[in-house]
Scaffold this motif. Structure first.
Motif, PDB file in Angstrom:
ATOM      1  N   LEU A  31       0.828  -1.209   0.000  1.00 58.35           N
ATOM      2  CA  LEU A  31       0.000   0.000   0.000  1.00 58.35           C
ATOM      3  C   LEU A  31       0.861   1.256   0.000  1.00 58.35           C
ATOM      4  CD1 LEU A  31      -3.183   0.627   2.103  1.00 58.35           C
ATOM      5  CD2 LEU A  31      -1.349   2.296   2.150  1.00 58.35           C
ATOM      6  N   VAL A  32       1.867   1.295   0.864  1.00 58.22           N
ATOM      7  CA  VAL A  32       2.724   2.474   0.966  1.00 58.22           C
ATOM      8  C   VAL A  32       3.624   2.592  -0.256  1.00 58.22           C
ATOM      9  CG1 VAL A  32       4.526   3.600   2.324  1.00 58.22           C
ATOM     10  CG2 VAL A  32       2.646   2.420   3.482  1.00 58.22           C
ATOM     11  N   GLU A  33       4.214   1.476  -0.652  1.00 59.51           N
ATOM     12  CA  GLU A  33       5.145   1.492  -1.773  1.00 59.51           C
ATOM     13  C   GLU A  33       4.472   1.980  -3.061  1.00 59.51           C
ATOM     14  OE1 GLU A  33       6.607  -1.607   1.128  1.00 59.51           O
ATOM     15  OE2 GLU A  33       4.708  -0.783   0.445  1.00 59.51           O
ATOM     16  N   ASN A  34       3.182   1.655  -3.220  1.00 60.14           N
ATOM     17  CA  ASN A  34       2.464   2.033  -4.434  1.00 60.14           C
ATOM     18  C   ASN A  34       1.652   3.322  -4.279  1.00 60.14           C
ATOM     19  OD1 ASN A  34       3.399  -0.169  -5.934  1.00 60.14           O
ATOM     20  ND2 ASN A  34       1.790  -1.504  -5.171  1.00 60.14           N
TER      21      ASN A  34
ATOM     22  N   ALA B 296      13.506  -4.504   0.991  1.00 58.46           N
ATOM     23  CA  ALA B 296      12.820  -4.222  -0.266  1.00 58.46           C
ATOM     24  C   ALA B 296      11.484  -3.516  -0.052  1.00 58.46           C
ATOM     25  CB  ALA B 296      12.589  -5.527  -1.034  1.00 58.46           C
ATOM     26  N   GLN B 297      11.025  -3.436   1.190  1.00 57.36           N
ATOM     27  CA  GLN B 297       9.750  -2.804   1.490  1.00 57.36           C
ATOM     28  C   GLN B 297       9.947  -1.383   2.005  1.00 57.36           C
ATOM     29  OE1 GLN B 297       7.761  -5.496   4.247  1.00 57.36           O
ATOM     30  NE2 GLN B 297       6.836  -6.593   2.549  1.00 57.36           N
ATOM     31  N   ALA B 298       8.821  -0.680   2.152  1.00 59.03           N
ATOM     32  CA  ALA B 298       8.858   0.650   2.761  1.00 59.03           C
ATOM     33  C   ALA B 298       9.401   0.539   4.176  1.00 59.03           C
ATOM     34  CB  ALA B 298       7.456   1.260   2.778  1.00 59.03           C
TER      35      ALA B 298
ATOM     36  N   ARG C 245       5.571   3.730   6.684  1.00 57.72           N
ATOM     37  CA  ARG C 245       4.246   3.141   6.897  1.00 57.72           C
ATOM     38  C   ARG C 245       3.479   3.911   7.969  1.00 57.72           C
ATOM     39  NH1 ARG C 245       7.059  -1.741   5.786  1.00 57.72           N
ATOM     40  NH2 ARG C 245       7.676  -1.930   7.978  1.00 57.72           N
ATOM     41  N   ARG C 246       4.141   4.196   9.077  1.00 56.96           N
ATOM     42  CA  ARG C 246       3.454   4.894  10.162  1.00 56.96           C
ATOM     43  C   ARG C 246       3.051   6.314   9.754  1.00 56.96           C
ATOM     44  NH1 ARG C 246       4.380   2.051  15.493  1.00 56.96           N
ATOM     45  NH2 ARG C 246       3.411   3.902  16.414  1.00 56.96           N
ATOM     46  N   ALA C 247       3.764   6.894   8.807  1.00 58.64           N
ATOM     47  CA  ALA C 247       3.454   8.261   8.380  1.00 58.64           C
ATOM     48  C   ALA C 247       2.103   8.366   7.683  1.00 58.64           C
ATOM     49  CB  ALA C 247       4.553   8.790   7.461  1.00 58.64           C
TER      50      ALA C 247
ATOM     51  N   ASP D  49     -10.655   5.244   3.092  1.00 59.40           N
ATOM     52  CA  ASP D  49     -11.155   6.144   4.129  1.00 59.40           C
ATOM     53  C   ASP D  49     -10.190   6.206   5.305  1.00 59.40           C
ATOM     54  OD1 ASP D  49     -13.628   6.655   2.743  1.00 59.40           O
ATOM     55  OD2 ASP D  49     -14.295   4.667   3.378  1.00 59.40           O
ATOM     56  N   LEU D  50      -9.608   5.060   5.634  1.00 64.62           N
ATOM     57  CA  LEU D  50      -8.652   4.963   6.731  1.00 64.62           C
ATOM     58  C   LEU D  50      -7.565   3.970   6.344  1.00 64.62           C
ATOM     59  CD1 LEU D  50     -11.075   4.546   9.789  1.00 64.62           C
ATOM     60  CD2 LEU D  50      -9.759   6.601   9.253  1.00 64.62           C
ATOM     61  N   VAL D  51      -6.395   4.154   6.917  1.00 65.82           N
ATOM     62  CA  VAL D  51      -5.298   3.193   6.742  1.00 65.82           C
ATOM     63  C   VAL D  51      -4.911   2.654   8.115  1.00 65.82           C
ATOM     64  CG1 VAL D  51      -2.875   2.880   6.086  1.00 65.82           C
ATOM     65  CG2 VAL D  51      -4.411   4.265   4.643  1.00 65.82           C
ATOM     66  N   LEU D  52      -4.905   1.335   8.208  1.00 66.46           N
ATOM     67  CA  LEU D  52      -4.489   0.645   9.432  1.00 66.46           C
ATOM     68  C   LEU D  52      -3.151  -0.039   9.171  1.00 66.46           C
ATOM     69  CD1 LEU D  52      -4.823  -0.630  12.255  1.00 66.46           C
ATOM     70  CD2 LEU D  52      -6.287  -2.368  11.200  1.00 66.46           C
TER      71      LEU D  52
END
Length: 218
Positions: A115-118, A158-160, A165-167, A125-128
């Motif tokens: 989700l973050v990388e893309n 290789a990931q965010a 992510r927390r941002a 509406d919300l990101v958990l």
């Protein structure tokens, strides 16, 4: 309807959170699972992949040889872009189809590892975010998934980052502890999500079934 984007680093426990939410009654849309479905044998998606990458990406039984395709696109941004141009629209279309079948006041959870990388946070509406320290992630990947430490560190790198992510998170579940500590936090968030979803349809449509069970799946 409330659309929730669920993400987390590898080994953080995102899959367990999605399982719990689905047990409480969330409509779960798993992007990884859909990405596999849209390139199953006989699908237009698989035909498009073969047209782009050649028949060598097929196994003898006609299914997609994922390791071989991964070897082609890994580290080659142009080839990866070509693959994503085939798969991503199909995943989006299938996700939209599943979402449209959800009833008013539903909590629709989109399980999206990248989700973050893309850059997809604004679509929900919300990101958990399910979060864990790198030390916890490494331990789980080695101890539970059988990776070597080098493999685990490469997958994590290789990931965010954790900070990235927390941002984008509206809600965070810290999951460094055992399952017994995770479940109460997920139940708490589920009640919050139900309240937000009810606000989108008005109090007249609320039902007794909106109360989450004390244990998942009951």
């Amino acid at each position: 309807m409330l659309r929730l984007g669920l993400t987390g680093g590898i080994g953080a426990g995102k899959s367990e959170v999605s399982r719990l939410l689905a047990g409480y009654g969330a409509v779960l849309i798993d992007s990884d699972r859909i990405a596999r479905e849209v390139v199953e044998p006989g699908t237009p998606g698989l035909a498009a992949v073969v047209a782009e990458f050649g028949p060598g990406v097929l196994r003898d039984d006609g299914a997609l040889d994922r390791p071989k395709l991964g070897g082609i696109v890994f580290g080659d941004h142009d080839r990866l872009r070509a693959l994503n141009a085939i798969v991503h629209p199909l995943v989006r279309a299938r996700s939209a189809e599943l979402e449209s079948a959800a009833g008013p006041g539903s909590v629709v959870v989109h399980d999206v590892p990248l989700l973050v990388e893309n850059g997809m946070a604004a679509l929900f509406d919300l990101v958990l975010v399910v979060d864990a320290t790198p030390e916890t992630q490494l331990d789980r990947l080695v101890r539970l998934r059988g990776m070597t430490e080098t493999e685990a560190r490469e997958r994590m790198a290789a990931q965010a980052t954790r900070e990235q992510r927390r941002a984008v998170a509206d809600l965070v579940i810290d999951n460094d502890g055992p399952l017994e500590r995770l479940e109460p936090r997920v139940r708490e968030i589920w009640r919050d999500l139900l309240g937000r979803a009810a606000d989108t349809r008005g109090p007249a449509q609320a039902t007794p079934a909106d109360n989450p069970p004390d244990t998942p799946g009951e």
